[in-house]
Design an enzyme around this catalytic site. Sequence first.
Site, PDB file in Angstrom:
ATOM      1  CE  LYS A  16      31.912  40.659  41.984  1.00 37.45           C
ATOM      2  NZ  LYS A  16      32.969  39.688  41.596  1.00 37.45           N
TER       3      LYS A  16
ATOM      4  CD  GLU B  20      33.198  36.181  42.486  1.00 37.33           C
ATOM      5  OE1 GLU B  20      33.135  37.406  42.675  1.00 37.33           O
ATOM      6  OE2 GLU B  20      34.001  35.653  41.692  1.00 37.33           O
TER       7      GLU B  20
ATOM      8  CD  GLU C  72      36.654  43.391  33.044  1.00 39.15           C
ATOM      9  OE1 GLU C  72      37.627  43.952  33.569  1.00 39.15           O
ATOM     10  OE2 GLU C  72      36.062  42.429  33.592  1.00 39.15           O
TER      11      GLU C  72
END
Length: 142
Positions: free
Chosen positions: A116, A38, A90
């Site tokens: 996402k 990611e 967050e």
Amino acid sequence: MMSSGTVQVTDHREMLNGDKLVLRGLKFHGYHGVKPEERKLGQKFLIDVDAWMDLRVAGNSDNLSDTISYTAIYRIVKEVVEGASQNLLESVAQLIASTILSNYHQVSAVRVQVGKPHVAVQGPVDYLGVEITRYRSVDMQS
């Protein structure tokens, strides 16, 4: 001690019934996440923002200087999402909210949703994500 003209709200839900700027479906490519792929490859993020503020003056004057430009908030979101990698959504949401509140004293509360759309789950989803709401504290008021 609060200055005159400052309204203390004891129930934050009262703030959320007022005027707000609304930004929906902002899309950016960022490098946030816990997994190495990611952070290396990145992915698309979907952002929604609500910024509560009194819009009466701008509504009466029809003058941009009496409000906050949507593009100013858009730029904050873009800088955070396309900026430094965060592990958690967050953290991304918190950075967006705190930057908006820090930069614009007119904003009394802000809600940020970070989604996402491409997640590894068993089954179809539009997106997974977080939504936070932050309020201007009495300490932040000018």
